[in-house]
Design a protein around this motif. Structure first.
Motif, short mmCIF file in Angstrom:
data_model
loop_
_atom_site.label_atom_id
_atom_site.label_comp_id
_atom_site.label_asym_id
_atom_site.label_seq_id
_atom_site.Cartn_x
_atom_site.Cartn_y
_atom_site.Cartn_z
N PRO A 1 -5.90 -2.19 -17.01
CA PRO A 1 -5.13 -2.53 -15.80
C PRO A 1 -4.13 -1.44 -15.44
N PRO A 2 -3.74 -1.39 -14.18
CA PRO A 2 -2.83 -0.31 -13.73
C PRO A 2 -1.48 -0.40 -14.41
N THR A 3 -0.87 0.76 -14.61
CA THR A 3 0.44 0.84 -15.24
C THR A 3 1.52 0.99 -14.18
N PHE A 4 2.56 0.18 -14.32
CA PHE A 4 3.68 0.25 -13.39
C PHE A 4 4.89 0.96 -14.00
N LEU A 5 4.86 1.14 -15.33
CA LEU A 5 5.91 1.88 -16.02
C LEU A 5 5.30 3.18 -16.53
N PHE A 6 5.78 4.30 -16.03
CA PHE A 6 5.22 5.60 -16.39
C PHE A 6 6.29 6.67 -16.20
N VAL A 7 6.03 7.83 -16.76
CA VAL A 7 6.95 8.96 -16.60
C VAL A 7 6.55 9.72 -15.34
N PRO A 8 7.39 9.73 -14.29
CA PRO A 8 7.00 10.40 -13.04
C PRO A 8 6.87 11.91 -13.22
N THR A 9 5.97 12.49 -12.44
CA THR A 9 5.76 13.94 -12.46
C THR A 9 5.62 14.45 -11.04
N LEU A 10 6.09 15.65 -10.79
CA LEU A 10 5.96 16.31 -9.49
C LEU A 10 4.84 17.33 -9.46
N GLU A 11 3.97 17.29 -10.48
CA GLU A 11 2.88 18.26 -10.57
C GLU A 11 1.95 18.18 -9.36
N PRO B 1 0.82 -1.24 0.00
CA PRO B 1 0.00 0.00 0.00
C PRO B 1 0.84 1.27 0.00
N LEU B 2 1.96 1.27 0.72
CA LEU B 2 2.82 2.46 0.75
C LEU B 2 3.46 2.70 -0.61
N VAL B 3 3.92 1.63 -1.25
CA VAL B 3 4.51 1.76 -2.58
C VAL B 3 3.47 2.23 -3.58
N TRP B 4 2.26 1.71 -3.46
CA TRP B 4 1.18 2.08 -4.38
C TRP B 4 0.82 3.57 -4.24
N ILE B 5 0.76 4.05 -3.01
CA ILE B 5 0.47 5.47 -2.78
C ILE B 5 1.59 6.34 -3.35
N ALA B 6 2.83 5.92 -3.14
CA ALA B 6 3.95 6.69 -3.68
C ALA B 6 3.90 6.73 -5.21
N MET B 7 3.52 5.61 -5.83
CA MET B 7 3.40 5.58 -7.30
C MET B 7 2.27 6.49 -7.76
N MET B 8 1.15 6.48 -7.06
CA MET B 8 0.03 7.35 -7.43
C MET B 8 0.40 8.81 -7.36
N SER B 9 1.22 9.18 -6.36
CA SER B 9 1.59 10.58 -6.20
C SER B 9 2.45 11.09 -7.34
N LEU B 10 3.04 10.19 -8.11
CA LEU B 10 3.92 10.56 -9.22
C LEU B 10 3.26 10.36 -10.58
N LYS B 11 1.96 10.06 -10.59
CA LYS B 11 1.24 9.81 -11.84
C LYS B 11 0.32 10.97 -12.17
N GLN B 12 -0.10 11.01 -13.43
CA GLN B 12 -1.17 11.91 -13.86
C GLN B 12 -2.51 11.26 -13.55
N GLN B 13 -3.57 12.07 -13.54
CA GLN B 13 -4.91 11.57 -13.24
C GLN B 13 -5.32 10.45 -14.20
N ALA B 14 -5.03 10.62 -15.49
CA ALA B 14 -5.42 9.60 -16.47
C ALA B 14 -4.70 8.29 -16.22
#
Length: 286
Positions: A46-56, A27-40
């Motif tokens: 299915p969820p994407t584990f490879l994405f371009v991180p963003t600090l927006e 759950p902690l890793v999942w929340i950290a990944m969500m914080s670096l993703k765009q809304q879309a």
């Protein structure tokens, strides 16, 4: 044969521990990944584990100069204020609880007073009382006496969470300190106040630091008290709730807020890890 069986058991136990660690950390890793993703990217299945991180998402949290034009629309989130509120309230609650709870724990541990155990269990009973049982009647009282939405009022009511634990833990820690040390100091002419300040408190310091960390977490993550008794002085847990507006779901921004709320407790635990281990075992049966 016995050696092979022992090795197999150790491998199995290590495997089970590893699986439990992955389950707890996911759950902690999942929340950290969500914080670096765009809304879309958060809403895809299915969820994407490879994405371009963003600090927006973090920029939106702390951009108080103007409403942030983001991929979620135009929103304004002042997250620095509730973080500051939580730090002030949690630290203030711990300091007041230590100033009151340690002397109370010392009296309960060292002095023979009437109904000592009844008093101790009465104090502990506040810890197990439902929070709503206390906070709802106090809502009108706080508004009447001017303590609603103030740091003083929040620190005062947080004693329901922090003070009973400090009293009982300090009592247990003091009972673990040999009384002969205090008696020897008294025979050398030390006054009771000096015995407490120069002998008991230094011995008690590791235990109190270790005990303060989990109690700080109880105050930091408390939700009901801040929701009902504060508005502008509300803690960070209440601010996270405001990110879930009807019809608008800022999941990545909320995940970024959760990451921020976890940073301060993690830093404190890392700094006080040595004292935390001592505090959890101080006063235990040996």
């Amino acid at each position: 044969m016995r050696l092979k069986r022992s090795t197999s058991v150790n491998v199995l136990l290590n495997l089970l521990v590893g699986i439990c660690a992955l389950i707890l950390a996911f759950p902690l890793v999942w929340i950290a990944m969500m914080s670096l993703k765009q809304q879309a990217e958060v809403m895809t299945w299915p969820p994407t584990f490879l994405f371009v991180p963003t600090l927006e998402n973090f920029r939106v949290l702390f951009d108080v100069s103007q409403a942030g034009a983001t991929s979620y629309g135009t929103i304004k989130v002042d997250f620095l204020t509730p973080v500051t509120n939580s730090v002030v309230i949690a630290l203030g609650s711990i300091i007041i609880a230590l100033l009151i709870g340690v002397p109370a724990g010392y009296v309960l541990a060292r002095r023979d007073i009437p109904f000592k155990e009844d008093i101790a269990f009465f104090i502990l009973g506040f810890r197990f009382a439902p929070v709503l049982l206390v906070v709802i009647p106090l809502f009108s009282v706080f508004q009447t006496i001017g303590l609603y939405d103030t740091y003083i009022g929040m620190i005062w009511i947080y004693q329901v969470v922090t003070l009973p634990m400090i009293v009982w833990l300090s009592r247990s820690y003091i009972e673990d300190i040999p009384k002969d040390i205090e008696e020897a100091a008294a025979m050398d002419g030390a006054k009771p106040v000096r015995v407490v300040l120069h002998i008991v408190l230094p011995l008690l310091k590791p235990g109190l630091i270790g005990a303060s960390l989990p109690i700080f977490l109880l105050a930091w993550h408390n939700f009901a008290l801040g929701l009902i008794l504060a508005s502008t002085k509300a803690p960070v847990t209440v601010a996270l709730l405001k990110l879930l507006n009807p019809g608008v779901q800022f999941y990545p921004v909320m995940a970024a807020g959760l990451v921020v709320t976890m940073i301060i407790p993690v830093i404190l635990i890392v700094i006080g890890q040595r004292h935390l281990e001592r505090g959890l075992t101080f006063g235990a049966v040996k």
